[in-house]
Write a protein that holds these residues in place. Structure first.
Motif: not given
Ligand SMILES: [Mn+2]
Length: 289
Positions: A106, A130, A134, A213
């Motif tokens: 990522h 996702d 993150d 993601d």
């Molecule tokens: Mn991610």
């Protein structure tokens, strides 16, 4: 395998104009923390794309034109790799194409976001699919870890962010998200939720970057990823969300990251390729040249 173009099997007819989409393979795998293999993601997606049908269920995104760049060299230190990815993205933008970055881990997303934040006509809103937020400031000693990529994008580029499908967060990320008032529809909230009438807040930027993601989808859809988490959104819920979120907005670029192909699971590779193609369809249908 890496020399193939995305959906090359169907690229016999030229669209008669420069391609709307430019696929940029970025086989980066540096900071992966659990299962490995993301370096093989871009080649697996491109290989699986040869099995796609032209019709995505609604339209033929291929008619907008799809180009494929050579894979970005991911050897050397991270700063050098980022400059190479940025150069490839800049070239696509100069050719008036929408960059489609295939990861890789990522961390790769920071490069297209940096370029587009500079070249966009206004502020950028990032929409993130996702399982993880993150948003860590640093992870395992690196501020450029895949676990920090959205934090870096927000701090470096001043983007807005909406998170979709998140269900694994550290305490630090929960606090940061609250402090920065980051919009989110988490995995738990999504369970059983209909999104046919969803729209982003009116104040969310008109220029959109989508970072997808593959671990954001439920692992029953794509299991081949380094850090799978149960309880994610399904296929149609995800596509409906993306379609609704970008309606009336302009998508400047997108990425599909974190596929970690594994022997015997070509279904995950194909689902990732179909995700790329279906999102191209959403963008192409929403786009006036
Ligand atoms: Mn991610």
């Amino acid at each position: 395998m890496t020399n193939l173009a995305f959906l090359e099997s169907e690229l016999d007819e030229s669209p008669g104009h420069s391609p709307l989409f430019q696929v940029i393979p970025v086989p980066l795998e540096e900071t992966v923390s659990y299962g490995g293999g993301t370096a093989r993601g871009p080649a697996a997606i491109i290989a699986a794309s040869q099995q796609l049908e032209r019709w995505d269920g609604v339209s033929e995104p291929l008619t907008a034109g799809i180009g494929t760049s050579p894979a970005v060299d991911c050897s050397g230190e991270i700063g050098t790799i980022y400059s190479r990815i940025e150069a490839a993205v800049r070239q696509a933008v100069e050719q008036k194409a929408i960059p489609v970055v295939l990861g890789g881990e990522h961390s790769v997303s920071l490069a297209p976001i940096r370029v587009l934040a500079k070249t966009a006509p206004g502020p950028i809103g990032i929409i993130q699919l996702d399982a993880h937020a993150d948003l860590r400031d640093s992870f395992e000693g690196s501020p450029y870890s895949h676990a920090c990529v959205m934090r870096r994008a927000l701090e470096e580029c001043g983007c807005s962010l909406m998170q979709f499908g998140v269900r694994a967060l550290s305490r630090e990320e929960v606090d940061y998200r609250r402090e920065k008032r980051i919009a989110h529809l988490d995995g738990r909230a999504l369970h059983g939720l209909k999104l046919d009438n969803f729209s982003l807040p009116a104040t969310f930027p008109k220029n959109i970057y989508l970072t997808l993601d593959v671990d954001g989808l439920d692992p029953s859809v794509i299991g081949a990823t380094g850090t799978p988490v149960p309880g994610g959104p399904g296929w149609y819920q995800t596509l409906t969300f993306i379609e609704r979120a970008v309606a009336g907005r302009r998508v400047l670029g997108f990425d599909v990251v974190e596929l970690a192909p594994r022997a015997g699971d070509h279904g995950s590779d194909f689902a990732a390729a179909q995700l790329v193609y279906s999102v191209m369809g959403i963008i192409a249908r929403n786009f006036d040249r």
